[in-house]
Scaffold this motif. Structure first.
Motif, PDB file in Angstrom:
ATOM      1  N   MET A 168       0.840  -1.196   0.000  1.00 51.47           N
ATOM      2  CA  MET A 168       0.000   0.000   0.000  1.00 51.47           C
ATOM      3  C   MET A 168       0.873   1.244   0.000  1.00 51.47           C
ATOM      4  O   MET A 168       1.947   1.258   0.583  1.00 51.47           O
ATOM      5  CB  MET A 168      -0.905   0.013   1.233  1.00 51.47           C
ATOM      6  N   THR A 169       0.373   2.290  -0.659  1.00 53.08           N
ATOM      7  CA  THR A 169       1.086   3.560  -0.697  1.00 53.08           C
ATOM      8  C   THR A 169       0.166   4.644  -0.165  1.00 53.08           C
ATOM      9  O   THR A 169      -0.970   4.780  -0.620  1.00 53.08           O
ATOM     10  CB  THR A 169       1.512   3.908  -2.135  1.00 53.08           C
ATOM     11  N   GLY A 170       0.650   5.415   0.799  1.00 55.29           N
ATOM     12  CA  GLY A 170      -0.171   6.454   1.392  1.00 55.29           C
ATOM     13  C   GLY A 170      -0.166   7.736   0.590  1.00 55.29           C
ATOM     14  O   GLY A 170       0.269   7.773  -0.567  1.00 55.29           O
ATOM     15  N   LEU A 171      -0.638   8.799   1.221  1.00 57.80           N
ATOM     16  CA  LEU A 171      -0.707  10.114   0.602  1.00 57.80           C
ATOM     17  C   LEU A 171       0.024  11.101   1.499  1.00 57.80           C
ATOM     18  O   LEU A 171      -0.205  11.137   2.709  1.00 57.80           O
ATOM     19  CB  LEU A 171      -2.164  10.549   0.430  1.00 57.80           C
ATOM     20  N   PHE A 172       0.885  11.907   0.887  1.00 50.39           N
ATOM     21  CA  PHE A 172       1.697  12.872   1.622  1.00 50.39           C
ATOM     22  C   PHE A 172       1.231  14.274   1.251  1.00 50.39           C
ATOM     23  O   PHE A 172       1.393  14.715   0.110  1.00 50.39           O
ATOM     24  CB  PHE A 172       3.168  12.662   1.270  1.00 50.39           C
ATOM     25  N   VAL A 173       0.646  14.979   2.226  1.00 52.31           N
ATOM     26  CA  VAL A 173       0.125  16.331   2.020  1.00 52.31           C
ATOM     27  C   VAL A 173       0.867  17.296   2.931  1.00 52.31           C
ATOM     28  O   VAL A 173       0.937  17.078   4.149  1.00 52.31           O
ATOM     29  CB  VAL A 173      -1.382  16.416   2.329  1.00 52.31           C
ATOM     30  N   THR A 174       1.425  18.354   2.362  1.00 49.74           N
ATOM     31  CA  THR A 174       2.110  19.354   3.177  1.00 49.74           C
ATOM     32  C   THR A 174       1.414  20.705   3.049  1.00 49.74           C
ATOM     33  O   THR A 174       0.817  21.021   2.018  1.00 49.74           O
ATOM     34  CB  THR A 174       3.593  19.508   2.769  1.00 49.74           C
ATOM     35  N   PHE A 175       1.500  21.485   4.123  1.00 53.19           N
ATOM     36  CA  PHE A 175       0.969  22.845   4.138  1.00 53.19           C
ATOM     37  C   PHE A 175       2.123  23.826   4.262  1.00 53.19           C
ATOM     38  O   PHE A 175       2.974  23.677   5.150  1.00 53.19           O
ATOM     39  CB  PHE A 175      -0.005  23.032   5.306  1.00 53.19           C
ATOM     40  N   GLU A 176       2.144  24.807   3.369  1.00 54.69           N
ATOM     41  CA  GLU A 176       3.201  25.803   3.360  1.00 54.69           C
ATOM     42  C   GLU A 176       2.603  27.210   3.358  1.00 54.69           C
ATOM     43  O   GLU A 176       1.419  27.400   3.072  1.00 54.69           O
ATOM     44  CB  GLU A 176       4.094  25.625   2.125  1.00 54.69           C
ATOM     45  N   GLY A 177       3.453  28.182   3.647  1.00 54.58           N
ATOM     46  CA  GLY A 177       3.027  29.574   3.646  1.00 54.58           C
ATOM     47  C   GLY A 177       3.724  30.326   4.757  1.00 54.58           C
ATOM     48  O   GLY A 177       4.398  29.745   5.611  1.00 54.58           O
ATOM     49  N   GLY A 178       3.558  31.631   4.746  1.00 48.20           N
ATOM     50  CA  GLY A 178       4.179  32.456   5.768  1.00 48.20           C
ATOM     51  C   GLY A 178       3.570  32.226   7.138  1.00 48.20           C
ATOM     52  O   GLY A 178       2.496  31.634   7.276  1.00 48.20           O
ATOM     53  N   ASP A 179       4.265  32.704   8.157  1.00 47.98           N
ATOM     54  CA  ASP A 179       3.731  32.623   9.513  1.00 47.98           C
ATOM     55  C   ASP A 179       2.425  33.401   9.572  1.00 47.98           C
ATOM     56  O   ASP A 179       2.307  34.505   9.045  1.00 47.98           O
ATOM     57  CB  ASP A 179       4.745  33.213  10.498  1.00 47.98           C
ATOM     58  N   GLY A 180       1.419  32.807  10.204  1.00 41.28           N
ATOM     59  CA  GLY A 180       0.130  33.463  10.304  1.00 41.28           C
ATOM     60  C   GLY A 180      -0.805  33.189   9.140  1.00 41.28           C
ATOM     61  O   GLY A 180      -1.889  33.779   9.061  1.00 41.28           O
ATOM     62  N   ALA A 181      -0.421  32.278   8.242  1.00 40.39           N
ATOM     63  CA  ALA A 181      -1.254  31.997   7.071  1.00 40.39           C
ATOM     64  C   ALA A 181      -2.439  31.093   7.375  1.00 40.39           C
ATOM     65  O   ALA A 181      -3.384  31.016   6.594  1.00 40.39           O
ATOM     66  CB  ALA A 181      -0.407  31.372   5.959  1.00 40.39           C
ATOM     67  N   GLY A 182      -2.386  30.379   8.490  1.00 43.92           N
ATOM     68  CA  GLY A 182      -3.477  29.481   8.845  1.00 43.92           C
ATOM     69  C   GLY A 182      -3.212  28.021   8.547  1.00 43.92           C
ATOM     70  O   GLY A 182      -4.138  27.212   8.439  1.00 43.92           O
ATOM     71  N   LYS A 183      -1.943  27.647   8.432  1.00 42.51           N
ATOM     72  CA  LYS A 183      -1.582  26.266   8.091  1.00 42.51           C
ATOM     73  C   LYS A 183      -2.074  25.265   9.127  1.00 42.51           C
ATOM     74  O   LYS A 183      -2.613  24.208   8.783  1.00 42.51           O
ATOM     75  CB  LYS A 183      -0.053  26.163   7.954  1.00 42.51           C
ATOM     76  N   THR A 184      -1.881  25.569  10.396  1.00 43.15           N
ATOM     77  CA  THR A 184      -2.261  24.634  11.451  1.00 43.15           C
ATOM     78  C   THR A 184      -3.765  24.398  11.455  1.00 43.15           C
ATOM     79  O   THR A 184      -4.226  23.255  11.611  1.00 43.15           O
ATOM     80  CB  THR A 184      -1.799  25.164  12.824  1.00 43.15           C
TER      81      THR A 184
END
Length: 215
Positions: A1-17
């Motif tokens: 099985m192969t999973g899915l890798f999703v990353t969140f990027e952007g400046g501080d305060g962009a709302g990534k979390t």
């Protein structure tokens, strides 16, 4: 099985979390197993490195900073991310190598190509299936950070021109790899952003036998 890798990027305060949390909730509701993590700090070793690169009160030379992030990445990918992907799980990650290129490359005015190569070497060539770039004007982002009423870390405390370079670097990266990046205006309502992210992830998950760009 192969999973899915999703990353969140952007400046501080962009709302990534916030968006990473909402995506996790949605994926779990779909019956998927999720590993939510971050860089730096996604492992026990990473937490130690995070304290140095973000909270050390003294100076950290730019090249040393880049190497510390790469060390965190090498350990994190080997011990957390790859094992989860091999189990067929979804990895949702706050920041990855694109942050190193933007912050240590453009922000610290190092060679962005060298920083990227260092990161790829550390991660053994692993690239995300999807990178969500939450684009936000640095002035708007600073207002959000100020509203949190928390002490700035070393990167958040940098001057405006630093964050302008970081933003431009992220947009350049996205322009160079449109197939991997989903660029969203972070000033849009939270629920609209979450819906756009879910649609992209659902699209990739639905592709039979086509869930990876990883090395």
């Amino acid at each position: 099985m192969t999973g899915l890798f999703v990353t969140f990027e952007g400046g501080d305060g962009a709302g990534k979390t916030t968006q990473a949390m909402l995506l996790q909730d949605w994926a779990v509701a779909q019956g998927r197993t999720v590993v939510r993590t971050r860089e730096p700090g996604g492992s026990e070793v990473g937490e130690l490195i995070r304290d140095i690169v973000l909270h050390h009160r003294g100076e950290v030379a730019p090249r040393a900073e880049a190497l510390l992030y790469a060390a965190d990445r090498a350990h994190h990918i080997a011990t957390v991310v790859r094992p989860a992907l091999q189990r067929g799980e979804i990895v949702i990650q706050d920041r990855y190598l694109d942050s190193s290129v933007a912050y240590q490359g453009a922000g610290r005015v190092l060679d962005s190509g060298e920083v990227r190569e260092l990161s790829l070497w550390a991660a053994e060539g692993l690239l995300p299936d999807i990178t969500v770039l939450l684009d936000v004007d640095p002035a708007t982002a600073r207002g959000r950070i100020d509203a949190d009423d928390k002490p700035f870390d070393r990167l958040e405390a940098e001057h405006g021109s630093f964050h302008e370079r970081v933003r431009e670097a992220f947009l350049t990266l996205a322009g160079n790899e449109p197939e991997r990046f989903l660029v969203l205006d972070a000033s849009r309502p939270v629920d609209e952003l979450a819906a756009a992210v879910r649609a992209k992830v659902d699209e990739v998950l639905s592709r039979s036998g086509d869930v990876g760009t990883r090395g």
